[in-house]
Write an enzyme that holds these catalytic residues in place. Sequence first.
Site, short mmCIF file in Angstrom:
data_model
loop_
_atom_site.label_atom_id
_atom_site.label_comp_id
_atom_site.label_asym_id
_atom_site.label_seq_id
_atom_site.Cartn_x
_atom_site.Cartn_y
_atom_site.Cartn_z
N ASP A 170 56.23 36.15 52.01
CA ASP A 170 55.80 34.84 52.54
C ASP A 170 55.58 33.81 51.44
O ASP A 170 54.71 32.95 51.56
CB ASP A 170 54.52 34.99 53.38
CG ASP A 170 54.68 36.06 54.44
OD1 ASP A 170 55.74 36.10 55.08
OD2 ASP A 170 53.74 36.87 54.61
N GLN B 174 60.76 39.72 51.89
CA GLN B 174 59.44 40.22 51.47
C GLN B 174 59.18 39.85 49.99
O GLN B 174 59.79 38.93 49.49
CB GLN B 174 59.30 41.74 51.70
CG GLN B 174 59.27 42.15 53.16
CD GLN B 174 60.65 42.39 53.76
OE1 GLN B 174 61.53 42.95 53.15
NE2 GLN B 174 60.84 41.96 54.99
N LYS C 170 60.22 31.47 50.19
CA LYS C 170 61.52 31.61 49.53
C LYS C 170 62.61 30.87 50.31
O LYS C 170 63.56 30.37 49.73
CB LYS C 170 61.93 33.09 49.44
CG LYS C 170 60.99 33.93 48.62
CD LYS C 170 61.37 35.41 48.67
CE LYS C 170 61.12 36.08 50.00
NZ LYS C 170 59.75 36.20 50.45
N GLY D 196 61.07 36.65 58.12
CA GLY D 196 61.40 35.50 58.95
C GLY D 196 61.19 34.23 58.16
O GLY D 196 60.32 34.19 57.30
N HIS D 197 62.02 33.24 58.40
CA HIS D 197 61.72 31.96 57.77
C HIS D 197 62.10 30.80 58.66
O HIS D 197 62.96 30.93 59.54
CB HIS D 197 62.32 31.85 56.37
CG HIS D 197 63.77 32.19 56.31
ND1 HIS D 197 64.22 33.41 55.88
CD2 HIS D 197 64.86 31.49 56.64
CE1 HIS D 197 65.53 33.43 55.93
NE2 HIS D 197 65.95 32.28 56.39
P1 IMP Z 1 57.38 46.84 57.73
O1 IMP Z 1 58.30 46.18 56.77
O2 IMP Z 1 57.45 46.25 59.12
O3 IMP Z 1 57.50 48.33 57.74
O4 IMP Z 1 55.87 46.56 57.24
C1 IMP Z 1 55.34 47.13 56.06
C2 IMP Z 1 54.41 46.15 55.34
O5 IMP Z 1 55.18 45.06 54.84
C3 IMP Z 1 53.34 45.53 56.24
O6 IMP Z 1 52.17 45.31 55.48
C4 IMP Z 1 53.95 44.20 56.64
O7 IMP Z 1 52.96 43.24 56.97
C5 IMP Z 1 54.66 43.83 55.35
N1 IMP Z 1 55.80 42.93 55.58
C6 IMP Z 1 57.02 43.25 56.07
N2 IMP Z 1 57.81 42.17 56.10
C7 IMP Z 1 57.09 41.15 55.62
C8 IMP Z 1 57.38 39.77 55.36
O8 IMP Z 1 58.48 39.27 55.58
N3 IMP Z 1 56.35 39.03 54.83
C9 IMP Z 1 55.15 39.58 54.53
N4 IMP Z 1 54.83 40.85 54.73
C10 IMP Z 1 55.80 41.64 55.26
#
Ligand code: IMP
Length: 437
Positions: free
Chosen positions: A13, A227, A16, A40-41
């Site tokens: 977040d 991420q 980017k 997501g953006h």
């Molecule tokens: P997962 O990717 O859904 O398995 O989530 C694993 C961890 O990564 C969790 O703490 C999510 O909140 C975090 N996470 C996954 N994608 C994002 C993102 O795009 N932005 C921020 N945190 C993310």
Amino acid sequence: MPGTCVVGLQWGDEAKGKIVDLLTEAHDAVVRYQGGANAGHTVVTGGQTYKLSLIPSGILRPGVQCVITGGVVLNPPSILAEIDGLLARGIKVGRNLIISDRAHVIFPWHLEEDRLIESQTSGGEAIGTTQRGIGPCYGDKVRRNCAIRLGDMYRGGFCDTVERIAKEKNLLLAAMTGQKFVPLDGAEIHARYAKFAERLKPHVADTTTYLLDALEAGKRVLFEGAQGALLDIDHGTFPYVTSSNSSGVGISSGSGVPGKYLKKIIGVVKAYGTRVGGGPFPTEQDNALGQHLRDRGNEYGTVTRRPRRCGWFDAVAARYAARLSGVDTLAVMLLDVLDESPEIKICTAYEIDGQRETIFPSQVDSLRRAKPVYETLPGWRQDTSTVRHMAELPAAARRYLQRLSELLGSPVEIVSVGPDREQTMFAADLTSAAMSV
Ligand code: IMP
């Protein structure tokens, strides 16, 4: 043969998407190489707001080739919904979007497993996943015998494989739920996914060969990380991480493009810190200050709308992430969110069990015990959202940026003070076009 990469250096977040959008016009192709619909953006262009998850924002610009590589995990209904949303708004989505036949496919059992694992976490903090099936799909990829790649959906045997895996997953789900679940119907899932496969067919390609050809031909390619580096499966705050290599080290493995083509790595940070989901966050401000940052920065997840945890900038963590990602230059986002703060803190070291540490710990338990050691800088208490040149920023804001640059070991060459394109400043000789060479 330049490849430019945009990588987040915190817990995701970092905004980017805005940097990628700005740099896209100077590139021929934009590549998404890891993660899935957990990212997501939001892109605002021509007075229109677009919310994208898997498809690179380059899709909004005619002539730009968008590439989703084999390192990504793909949920067919969700990418088709994205494609339909764009088509309905008159955006062309044809062969300008290619998707790797090596990308692993998320099936309904992955979503179910993600939901169950999260709800059954006992004796520990839940990871707080986005529940998009990301971890279980990557898990099956590594396990190998119950994984389906996009290319497999066009081969004989697809139906049998889905039915076999659905049977196995029913046993697993039965054990996980004590029989309280609606069994998966392999034949029904196959029929539904065969239709998705048909619709995705025009986009399917060998993206590794496409990218190697493009780079060998001197095309300019922009790699867009999802991420942030601290969520990297191997190098992040395990187990509170995502399931892909979200730091700079993942660019080559996710895309199939070797490091020799990666010419410029832009590390993106927010001017403060945020984290979504579980896991330690030493500089977290679970108080009025955190709420102030959340309100001013609109810190709510793009995908899940979860409120983000907010805190001061952690230079120990970001320096580690920058080194790990091979960062050449920094983009500091959301500087304006700090405009009203009378003083601003930067965490420059941790105190762990009475010892001062400047190295980011490899074990999450140590990070959990880390007490931040702060350096306090004066705030600027001035509106920066209308400033358009770095030299015109208040002196205290320039000092803050200078300190971030010193601590992270790279120059700050981009500063953002709001969501609009115009609210972006480039260092003296850097224009968005210059960034690509
Ligand atoms: P997962 O990717 O859904 O398995 O989530 C694993 C961890 O990564 C969790 O703490 C999510 O909140 C975090 N996470 C996954 N994608 C994002 C993102 O795009 N932005 C921020 N945190 C993310």
